[in-house]
Write an enzyme that holds these catalytic residues in place. Sequence first.
Site, PDB file in Angstrom:
ATOM      1  N   GLU A   1      62.878  19.008  60.385  1.00  0.00           N
ATOM      2  CA  GLU A   1      61.590  19.628  60.680  1.00  0.00           C
ATOM      3  C   GLU A   1      61.151  20.549  59.561  1.00  0.00           C
ATOM      4  O   GLU A   1      61.997  21.140  58.862  1.00  0.00           O
ATOM      5  CB  GLU A   1      61.618  20.439  61.988  1.00  0.00           C
ATOM      6  CG  GLU A   1      61.481  19.623  63.253  1.00  0.00           C
ATOM      7  CD  GLU A   1      62.804  19.445  63.962  1.00  0.00           C
ATOM      8  OE1 GLU A   1      62.868  18.599  64.860  1.00  0.00           O
ATOM      9  OE2 GLU A   1      63.766  20.144  63.603  1.00  0.00           O
ATOM     10  N   THR A   2      59.845  20.657  59.435  1.00  0.00           N
ATOM     11  CA  THR A   2      59.214  21.658  58.587  1.00  0.00           C
ATOM     12  C   THR A   2      58.332  22.517  59.488  1.00  0.00           C
ATOM     13  O   THR A   2      57.594  21.993  60.328  1.00  0.00           O
ATOM     14  CB  THR A   2      58.362  21.009  57.490  1.00  0.00           C
ATOM     15  OG1 THR A   2      59.223  20.227  56.641  1.00  0.00           O
ATOM     16  CG2 THR A   2      57.651  22.055  56.651  1.00  0.00           C
TER      17      THR A   2
END
Length: 296
Positions: free
Chosen positions: A47-48
């Site tokens: 994830e970002t």
Amino acid sequence: MRRIKVKQVDAFTTVPFGGNPAAVVLDAEGLTEEEMQRIAREMNLSETAFVASSERADFRVRFFTPVKEIDLAGHPTIATFHALVEEGLIAPRDGLVTVTQELNVGVLPVEIEIEAGVAKRVIMTQQKPLFASAYAAVSWAKALGIDKADILEGYPLQTVSTGTPQLMIPVKSLTTLRLLRPDFEAMAALTEQGDFFSVHVFTLETFSEEADVHARHFAPTAGVREDPVTGSASGGMAAYLVRYGLVDKSSLVAEQGHLIGRPGLVYIDLEKEGDEITTVKVGGSAVTVMDGELFF
């Protein structure tokens, strides 16, 4: 050309290259959803996180895997608030500091234990657990490359959500976890037919005496074959363990990532009213391993 500040932070660990890495974009103001998705694809991590201002909370935070947005995520929350303290965007006063984040699922509090100006532990509050659909063990045993007998008998394969719905699959041993040989195409097909985002497989056998449970996590439809250490699923897993009597405690420690070379520890606290679990908190430490800018 736009320049944005990006950090890479390893969550659920105190040492670099352990736990689960997340990219954190600290100034996402004005970024479009398409730009956020393209940046997450470029970062190519589980994830970002993208941080912007909010009219409802201290921060607006959105999370993207390499292929889609996720409404609530654990390790990037830990990483994000570690980074916000590090950058002075949260006043680094010693003690327990509480702030709020606006997510797609609503506004939730985040507690930060700060010592000498450093975030020592970040604790996110997740949603009240929702127990949803149950699934046949035989299909999932085949998709995971194990025998049906390796799945813990007498307990459901069930979707649990504390903000992100995830399928809980209890197995008998660490050996079973080590021998998983996922068929990702089959898992993706089953996921598309289900009511969950990803799959959490766990056992009560652990490497450490400190831990209560060991897990592995798979999200093939989100572009993440195996997630090293999963905070959102750890909350749902703890609720599952307590609901079905597999543990008799309200504070648990989960291990994850050891079998893929990124060991991490997740600390989970549950609050109950009678037999009902009302609050799920998931916490851990983090360490920044990269700090720079992205140009586009």
